[in-house]
Design a protein around this motif. Structure first.
Motif, mmCIF file in Angstrom:
data_model
loop_
_atom_site.group_PDB
_atom_site.id
_atom_site.type_symbol
_atom_site.label_atom_id
_atom_site.label_comp_id
_atom_site.label_asym_id
_atom_site.label_seq_id
_atom_site.Cartn_x
_atom_site.Cartn_y
_atom_site.Cartn_z
ATOM 1 N N PHE A 10 51.806 29.602 -23.860
ATOM 2 C CA PHE A 10 52.981 29.358 -24.375
ATOM 3 C C PHE A 10 53.805 30.068 -24.848
ATOM 4 O O PHE A 10 54.916 30.587 -24.364
ATOM 5 N N LEU A 11 53.175 30.886 -25.784
ATOM 6 C CA LEU A 11 54.028 32.016 -26.667
ATOM 7 C C LEU A 11 54.327 33.219 -25.592
ATOM 8 O O LEU A 11 55.188 33.943 -25.764
ATOM 9 N N ALA A 12 53.127 33.641 -24.664
ATOM 10 C CA ALA A 12 53.483 34.584 -23.825
ATOM 11 C C ALA A 12 54.492 34.563 -22.908
ATOM 12 O O ALA A 12 55.291 35.310 -22.730
ATOM 13 N N LEU A 13 54.595 33.247 -22.498
ATOM 14 C CA LEU A 13 55.956 32.895 -21.368
ATOM 15 C C LEU A 13 57.009 32.938 -22.441
ATOM 16 O O LEU A 13 58.074 33.618 -21.766
ATOM 17 N N ALA A 14 57.248 32.437 -23.438
ATOM 18 C CA ALA A 14 58.352 32.548 -24.359
ATOM 19 C C ALA A 14 58.679 33.838 -24.568
ATOM 20 O O ALA A 14 59.893 34.457 -24.393
ATOM 21 N N ALA A 15 57.529 34.830 -24.886
ATOM 22 C CA ALA A 15 57.996 36.277 -25.020
ATOM 23 C C ALA A 15 58.566 37.044 -23.994
ATOM 24 O O ALA A 15 59.338 37.890 -23.881
ATOM 25 N N ILE A 16 57.886 36.582 -22.683
ATOM 26 C CA ILE A 16 58.259 37.189 -21.522
ATOM 27 C C ILE A 16 59.771 36.838 -21.050
ATOM 28 O O ILE A 16 60.574 37.527 -20.725
ATOM 29 N N TRP A 17 60.134 35.491 -21.152
ATOM 30 C CA TRP A 17 61.438 35.056 -20.601
ATOM 31 C C TRP A 17 62.304 35.559 -21.713
ATOM 32 O O TRP A 17 63.337 35.945 -21.594
ATOM 33 N N LEU A 226 58.890 41.789 -11.512
ATOM 34 C CA LEU A 226 57.401 41.595 -11.883
ATOM 35 C C LEU A 226 56.689 40.740 -12.852
ATOM 36 O O LEU A 226 55.893 39.999 -12.716
ATOM 37 N N VAL A 227 57.224 41.098 -13.856
ATOM 38 C CA VAL A 227 56.961 40.266 -15.223
ATOM 39 C C VAL A 227 57.582 38.947 -15.534
ATOM 40 O O VAL A 227 57.166 38.071 -15.493
ATOM 41 N N ALA A 228 58.898 39.238 -15.616
ATOM 42 C CA ALA A 228 59.772 38.076 -15.952
ATOM 43 C C ALA A 228 59.789 36.913 -14.702
ATOM 44 O O ALA A 228 59.681 35.606 -15.129
ATOM 45 N N SER A 229 59.720 37.409 -13.577
ATOM 46 C CA SER A 229 59.903 36.476 -12.449
ATOM 47 C C SER A 229 58.874 36.150 -12.118
ATOM 48 O O SER A 229 58.186 35.034 -12.085
ATOM 49 N N ALA A 230 57.790 37.281 -11.300
ATOM 50 C CA ALA A 230 56.771 36.650 -10.715
ATOM 51 C C ALA A 230 55.686 36.118 -11.723
ATOM 52 O O ALA A 230 55.140 34.901 -11.370
ATOM 53 N N LEU A 231 55.221 37.175 -12.597
ATOM 54 C CA LEU A 231 54.225 36.551 -13.651
ATOM 55 C C LEU A 231 54.730 35.545 -14.462
ATOM 56 O O LEU A 231 54.095 34.572 -14.736
ATOM 57 N N GLY A 232 56.096 35.299 -14.850
ATOM 58 C CA GLY A 232 56.494 34.405 -15.764
ATOM 59 C C GLY A 232 56.505 33.118 -15.044
ATOM 60 O O GLY A 232 56.071 31.910 -15.891
ATOM 61 N N PHE A 233 56.815 33.005 -13.619
ATOM 62 C CA PHE A 233 56.650 31.761 -12.986
ATOM 63 C C PHE A 233 55.440 30.905 -12.719
ATOM 64 O O PHE A 233 55.104 29.866 -12.739
ATOM 65 N N LEU A 234 54.325 32.263 -12.726
ATOM 66 C CA LEU A 234 53.037 31.510 -12.473
ATOM 67 C C LEU A 234 52.533 31.087 -13.794
ATOM 68 O O LEU A 234 51.787 29.939 -13.851
ATOM 69 N N LEU A 235 53.104 31.783 -14.927
ATOM 70 C CA LEU A 235 52.497 31.188 -16.320
ATOM 71 C C LEU A 235 53.346 29.755 -16.292
ATOM 72 O O LEU A 235 52.633 28.834 -16.768
#
Length: 308
Positions: A10-17, A226-235
């Motif tokens: 959750f924190l990782a996703l918040a940090a990424i977005w 790659l990070v905010a979109s691809a990885l972020g949506f997977l998280l």
């Protein structure tokens, strides 16, 4: 360990977005806004399509309803949201943009109630929606004698982005089509990218090939795609299944904290008092609108046995 894993993700996703808003501000120094957004989803869409082809059986839409779902996602969730966001963020800080976008869960509830009249908002819910809108007004600080300042227009455009995303979220839920979320996201990203390329061409956005000599421009585009979109949506997909919609909505209220911190460290942006107050109004609005769902969720958490 599952509880700590979910919290960490959750924190990782918040940090990424949250940091994505900073990457947008950084990239806008080199790339025109709509083309920048389109290029982001050219890359992200292809990555997500490859993942969908690997992860699910139905990796492309087949029926009319499924294509309708993709059309709504491409038009509102991807194209409209990002056109308004990227254009608006040219004249506002990353933190302010993230805070205005955090109004999306409140607006989503508002649109849902409008489109389903039998499920109208209670007076307290209407109050929560209005409180959230007041928060946007506090951030914009409009001058009644001059409502067309760059800051006010920028905040309004970011608000339109949040509204487009909220409306798209409601409409996609109302379409009777069973399409894997990975497939829907992949094709929506690609369709949205095509629409944004069309808008960019219509606006005749200037583009200098020399932009690719700037590492910061390439880094911002790569991070967003790659990070905010691809990885972020997977998280997001993983957490949505584990936590549910109410808890994952809270990421919208943690992301601005990361946007403010990283914006200050990387871009030297300073969040002012009025922006912080506006965030407070929006958060209170969220609690008022979602009070019943939050009460049920917290009650469920209290009853849930502790996980080790």
């Amino acid at each position: 360990m599952s509880r700590y894993r979910n919290f960490g993700l959750f924190l990782a996703l918040a940090a990424i977005w949250g940091s994505a808003f900073v990457a947008i501000s950084a990239g806008l120094e080199y790339l025109p806004p709509v083309l920048f957004a389109a290029l982001r989803y050219d890359i992200a869409g292809l990555v997500m399509l490859a993942y969908a082809a690997y992860a699910v059986d139905d990796w492309y839409p087949r029926r009319r309803g499924e294509w309708g779902l993709v059309a709504v996602g491409a038009t509102l969730l991807i194209a409209a949201y990002h056109v308004f966001l990227f254009v608006g963020q040219q004249n506002t800080t990353a933190a302010a943009a993230a805070i205005v976008v955090s109004l999306s869960p409140v607006l989503t509830t508002g649109f849902a109630r409008v489109l389903v009249p039998a499920d109208a908002l209670s007076p307290l819910g209407v109050g929560g929606l209005l409180v959230g809108l007041v928060g946007v007004g506090v951030i914009a600080q409009p001058d009644p004698s001059n409502l067309l300042t760059a800051d006010v227009i920028a905040t309004f455009l970011v608000f339109c982005a949040a509204a487009a995303f909220a409306l798209g979220s409601v409409l996609t839920r109302r379409i009777d089509a069973s399409l894997p979320i990975e497939t829907m996201e992949a094709w929506s990203m690609l369709g949205g990218a095509v629409l944004m390329h069309g808008v960019s061409l219509a606006l005749r956005e200037p583009f200098e090939p020399s932009v690719w000599t700037h590492p910061e421009a390439i880094g911002a585009l790569g991070y967003l795609a790659l990070v905010a979109s691809a990885l972020g949506f997977l998280l997001y997909f993983d957490l949505l299944e584990r936590l549910g919609a109410v808890e994952i909505n809270m990421v919208s209220y943690v992301a601005p904290v990361f946007a403010a911190l990283i914006g200050w460290l990387y871009l030297g942006e300073v969040i002012d008092v009025t922006t912080a107050v506006g965030f407070g109004f929006i958060a209170v609005g969220f609690v008022l609108v979602k009070r019943d769902a939050l009460r049920k969720e917290f009650s469920h958490l209290r009853r849930r046995p502790s996980e080790e």
